[in-house]
Design a protein around this motif. Structure first.
Motif, mmCIF file in Angstrom:
data_model
loop_
_atom_site.group_PDB
_atom_site.id
_atom_site.type_symbol
_atom_site.label_atom_id
_atom_site.label_comp_id
_atom_site.label_asym_id
_atom_site.label_seq_id
_atom_site.Cartn_x
_atom_site.Cartn_y
_atom_site.Cartn_z
ATOM 1 N N ASN A 77 0.821 -1.209 0.000
ATOM 2 C CA ASN A 77 0.000 0.000 0.000
ATOM 3 C C ASN A 77 0.856 1.261 0.000
ATOM 4 O OD1 ASN A 77 -2.622 -1.047 -0.138
ATOM 5 N ND2 ASN A 77 -2.702 -1.410 2.067
ATOM 6 N N GLU A 78 1.932 1.258 0.756
ATOM 7 C CA GLU A 78 2.808 2.429 0.777
ATOM 8 C C GLU A 78 3.448 2.645 -0.589
ATOM 9 O OE1 GLU A 78 3.819 5.026 2.873
ATOM 10 O OE2 GLU A 78 1.895 4.432 3.726
ATOM 11 N N ALA A 79 3.789 1.543 -1.261
ATOM 12 C CA ALA A 79 4.446 1.654 -2.563
ATOM 13 C C ALA A 79 3.485 2.089 -3.667
ATOM 14 C CB ALA A 79 5.086 0.316 -2.933
ATOM 15 N N THR A 80 2.199 1.768 -3.526
ATOM 16 C CA THR A 80 1.252 2.017 -4.618
ATOM 17 C C THR A 80 0.251 3.126 -4.338
ATOM 18 O OG1 THR A 80 -0.187 0.245 -3.778
ATOM 19 C CG2 THR A 80 1.425 -0.352 -5.477
ATOM 20 N N VAL A 81 -0.210 3.249 -3.093
ATOM 21 C CA VAL A 81 -1.182 4.295 -2.749
ATOM 22 C C VAL A 81 -0.739 5.068 -1.508
ATOM 23 C CG1 VAL A 81 -3.200 3.287 -3.874
ATOM 24 C CG2 VAL A 81 -2.632 2.582 -1.549
ATOM 25 N N GLY A 82 0.561 5.251 -1.394
ATOM 26 C CA GLY A 82 1.085 6.021 -0.271
ATOM 27 C C GLY A 82 0.630 7.469 -0.289
ATOM 28 N N HIS A 83 0.135 7.915 -1.438
ATOM 29 C CA HIS A 83 -0.348 9.292 -1.590
ATOM 30 C C HIS A 83 -1.864 9.366 -1.396
ATOM 31 C CE1 HIS A 83 -0.827 7.129 -5.303
ATOM 32 N NE2 HIS A 83 -1.567 8.075 -5.827
ATOM 33 N N LEU A 84 -2.475 8.361 -0.787
ATOM 34 C CA LEU A 84 -3.932 8.329 -0.661
ATOM 35 C C LEU A 84 -4.477 9.541 0.092
ATOM 36 C CD1 LEU A 84 -6.627 6.842 -1.094
ATOM 37 C CD2 LEU A 84 -6.137 5.521 0.985
ATOM 38 N N HIS A 85 -3.819 9.935 1.180
ATOM 39 C CA HIS A 85 -4.297 11.107 1.930
ATOM 40 C C HIS A 85 -4.319 12.356 1.054
ATOM 41 C CE1 HIS A 85 -3.622 8.663 5.576
ATOM 42 N NE2 HIS A 85 -4.451 9.508 6.161
ATOM 43 N N GLU A 86 -3.263 12.544 0.279
ATOM 44 C CA GLU A 86 -3.209 13.709 -0.605
ATOM 45 C C GLU A 86 -4.311 13.652 -1.655
ATOM 46 O OE1 GLU A 86 -0.690 11.864 0.312
ATOM 47 O OE2 GLU A 86 0.781 13.209 1.229
ATOM 48 N N ALA A 87 -4.575 12.462 -2.176
ATOM 49 C CA ALA A 87 -5.648 12.308 -3.162
ATOM 50 C C ALA A 87 -6.997 12.654 -2.547
ATOM 51 C CB ALA A 87 -5.671 10.875 -3.698
ATOM 52 N N LEU A 88 -7.226 12.232 -1.322
ATOM 53 C CA LEU A 88 -8.489 12.539 -0.647
ATOM 54 C C LEU A 88 -8.648 14.037 -0.427
ATOM 55 C CD1 LEU A 88 -8.490 9.580 1.886
ATOM 56 C CD2 LEU A 88 -10.225 9.973 0.133
ATOM 57 N N HIS A 89 -7.555 14.717 -0.091
ATOM 58 C CA HIS A 89 -7.632 16.171 0.087
ATOM 59 C C HIS A 89 -7.945 16.859 -1.244
ATOM 60 C CE1 HIS A 89 -6.583 16.427 4.263
ATOM 61 N NE2 HIS A 89 -5.429 15.808 4.110
ATOM 62 N N ARG A 90 -7.313 16.422 -2.316
ATOM 63 C CA ARG A 90 -7.602 17.002 -3.632
ATOM 64 C C ARG A 90 -9.053 16.754 -4.023
ATOM 65 N NH1 ARG A 90 -2.321 15.092 -4.860
ATOM 66 N NH2 ARG A 90 -3.196 13.140 -5.648
ATOM 67 N N GLU A 91 -9.518 15.533 -3.781
ATOM 68 C CA GLU A 91 -10.901 15.202 -4.118
ATOM 69 C C GLU A 91 -11.888 16.046 -3.324
ATOM 70 O OE1 GLU A 91 -10.033 10.480 -5.159
ATOM 71 O OE2 GLU A 91 -11.094 11.048 -3.338
ATOM 72 N N ARG A 92 -11.588 16.270 -2.046
ATOM 73 C CA ARG A 92 -12.511 17.070 -1.240
ATOM 74 C C ARG A 92 -12.594 18.499 -1.760
ATOM 75 N NH1 ARG A 92 -14.263 20.320 2.618
ATOM 76 N NH2 ARG A 92 -15.673 19.449 4.199
ATOM 77 N N TYR A 93 -11.438 19.072 -2.076
ATOM 78 C CA TYR A 93 -11.433 20.438 -2.602
ATOM 79 C C TYR A 93 -12.197 20.495 -3.921
ATOM 80 C CZ TYR A 93 -9.805 24.790 -4.666
ATOM 81 O OH TYR A 93 -9.756 26.024 -5.275
ATOM 82 N N GLY A 94 -11.892 19.574 -4.818
ATOM 83 C CA GLY A 94 -12.552 19.576 -6.116
ATOM 84 C C GLY A 94 -14.035 19.297 -6.014
ATOM 85 N N GLN A 95 -14.400 18.324 -5.186
ATOM 86 C CA GLN A 95 -15.808 17.936 -5.086
ATOM 87 C C GLN A 95 -16.657 19.030 -4.456
ATOM 88 O OE1 GLN A 95 -17.118 15.802 -6.881
ATOM 89 N NE2 GLN A 95 -17.366 13.852 -5.818
ATOM 90 N N THR A 96 -16.167 19.619 -3.380
ATOM 91 C CA THR A 96 -16.956 20.676 -2.737
ATOM 92 C C THR A 96 -17.086 21.898 -3.653
ATOM 93 O OG1 THR A 96 -14.954 21.429 -1.566
ATOM 94 C CG2 THR A 96 -16.454 19.965 -0.370
ATOM 95 N N SER A 97 -16.069 22.150 -4.479
ATOM 96 C CA SER A 97 -16.184 23.235 -5.460
ATOM 97 C C SER A 97 -17.226 22.890 -6.512
ATOM 98 C CB SER A 97 -14.827 23.496 -6.124
ATOM 99 O OG SER A 97 -13.873 23.935 -5.178
ATOM 100 N N LEU A 98 -17.203 21.663 -6.986
ATOM 101 C CA LEU A 98 -18.148 21.241 -8.018
ATOM 102 C C LEU A 98 -19.585 21.241 -7.511
ATOM 103 C CD1 LEU A 98 -16.058 18.355 -9.595
ATOM 104 C CD2 LEU A 98 -16.713 20.495 -10.721
ATOM 105 N N MET A 99 -19.771 21.021 -6.205
ATOM 106 C CA MET A 99 -21.119 21.012 -5.634
ATOM 107 C C MET A 99 -21.789 22.380 -5.704
ATOM 108 S SD MET A 99 -20.789 18.588 -2.255
ATOM 109 C CE MET A 99 -20.556 16.817 -2.392
ATOM 110 N N THR A 100 -21.015 23.428 -6.003
ATOM 111 C CA THR A 100 -21.578 24.780 -6.099
ATOM 112 C C THR A 100 -21.899 25.167 -7.544
ATOM 113 O OG1 THR A 100 -19.434 25.902 -6.336
ATOM 114 C CG2 THR A 100 -20.195 25.444 -4.098
#
Length: 264
Positions: free
Chosen positions: A219-242
Motif C-alpha cells: 500500500n505504501e508503494a502504490t497508494v502512499g499518496h492516498l491522503h493527498e488524493a483525498l484532500h484534492r478530491e474534497r477540494y474539487g468535489q466541494t467546489s463542483l457542488m456549487t
C-alpha cells in the motif's frame, strides 16, 4: 482486547455484522437502494473497522452488500441540499480500511458504483461474480470521483483506463475488470459463495502478522499518496457542488433524463 459484544454492538439496521471463526463479516444493508451510502452508514462502518483493528480475534474482514448490489454510491437525498458530510465520512472509512492490519476481502456480486468502487478497492482482495459491474458515474452529475478513487483506481489499472472510467462513466463488467486488474478474483455466479469461503478460509488460517506487514508495504508503494488524493478530491468535489452543472446533473438524474450541461 475488546469483547465480541463491543464489536458487534456497533452495527445497526443499515450495517450488519457477524463474527465466526475469526472472520468478521460486515454487510451494507440497504437493499432497496442498492446499498446507497449515507454519512451515518459510512460512520458506522468506520467504527466497526476501527474496533476490529483493536480486536485480536478478528483475522479477516469480509465486506458485502445485501440484496442485488454491492453499493450504488453515495445516497442522494432528494429532500436535502448537497452536503460534504458523506464525502468526508466515506474518506474516513477508506482510510480506516487502508490502515486495517489484517486482510480485507470485498465480495461484489452486482452493481458497484461511485464511492462503492472506492470502498471495494480499499480492501486487499476483491472477488466479483461474472454478473457484477463497476461504474464511476460522477461526471454524469457534474462531479468528480471521490473516496480515494483517483488514487485507488489508477493504482490498480493505470492512468489511461482510470481516465476512461472517470471521464466517460462507462460500466466495466467484472470480466473486463479482471482483465484490467481492477479486481483480484472472478467467479461464475453459481460458484461465488464457494470461492469466497475458500479464499477467506485460506486467509483466516494464514500468518496474519506477515499479511499485515506485506499489505502495508504494498500500500505504501502504490497508494502512499492516498491522503493527498483525498484532500484534492474534497477540494474539487466541494467546489463542483456549487456549480450549475451539478444542480442540472442531480435534477436530470432524479427526473430520469439526460443532463444538459453548460460548463458553469
Amino acid at each position: 482486547m475488546s469483547g465480541n459484544d463491543d464489536l458487534l454492538n456497533l452495527a445497526d439496521g443499515d450495517v450488519l455484522t457477524s463474527l465466526q471463526g475469526g472472520v468478521l463479516t460486515m454487510t451494507m444493508n440497504r437493499p432497496d437502494t442498492l446499498n446507497a451510502l449515507p454519512a451515518a452508514m459510512a460512520e458506522t462502518m468506520e467504527a466497526v473497522v476501527r474496533e476490529a483493528t483493536r480486536h485480536a480475534g478478528v483475522r479477516v474482514l469480509v465486506l458485502r452488500g445485501a440484496g442485488k448490489g454491492f453499493c450504488s454510491g453515495a445516497d442522494l437525498d432528494p429532500d436535502a441540499p448537497p452536503s460534504p458530510a458523506t464525502l468526508d465520512q466515506g474518506a474516513a472509512l477508506v482510510i480506516a480500511m487502508r490502515r486495517f492490519p489484517r486482510p480485507i476481502v470485498s465480495v461484489v456480486h452486482g452493481p458497484c458504483a461511485g464511492i462503492g468502487v472506492s470502498i471495494a478497492l480499499a480492501a486487499d482482495l476483491v472477488i466479483a461474480s461474472e454478473k457484477a459491474f463497476f461504474l464511476l458515474a460522477f461526471t454524469n452529475i457534474g462531479l468528480m470521483p471521490d473516496g480515494g478513487a483517483t488514487a485507488l483506481v489508477a493504482a490498480s489499472i493505470g492512468r489511461a483506463r482510470a481516465m476512461r472510467m472517470a471521464l466517460l462513466g462507462e460500466r466495466v463488467p467484472a470480466p473486463v475488470a479482471m482483465d484490467w486488474g481492477l479486481i483480484t478474483h472472478l467467479s461464475p455466479v453459481e460458484d461465488l459463495e464457494t470461492d469466497v469461503d475458500a479464499l477467506v478460509a485460506t486467509l483466516a488460517s494464514g500468518p496474519t502478522v506477515a499479511y499485515g506487514v506485506t499489505k502495508e508495504a504494498i500500500n505504501e508503494a502504490t497508494v502512499g499518496h492516498l491522503h493527498e488524493a483525498l484532500h484534492r478530491e474534497r477540494y474539487g468535489q466541494t467546489s463542483l457542488m456549487t456549480t450549475s452543472d451539478f444542480v442540472e446533473g442531480v435534477t436530470a438524474f432524479r427526473e430520469r433524463r439526460s443532463a444538459s450541461f453548460t460548463g458553469e
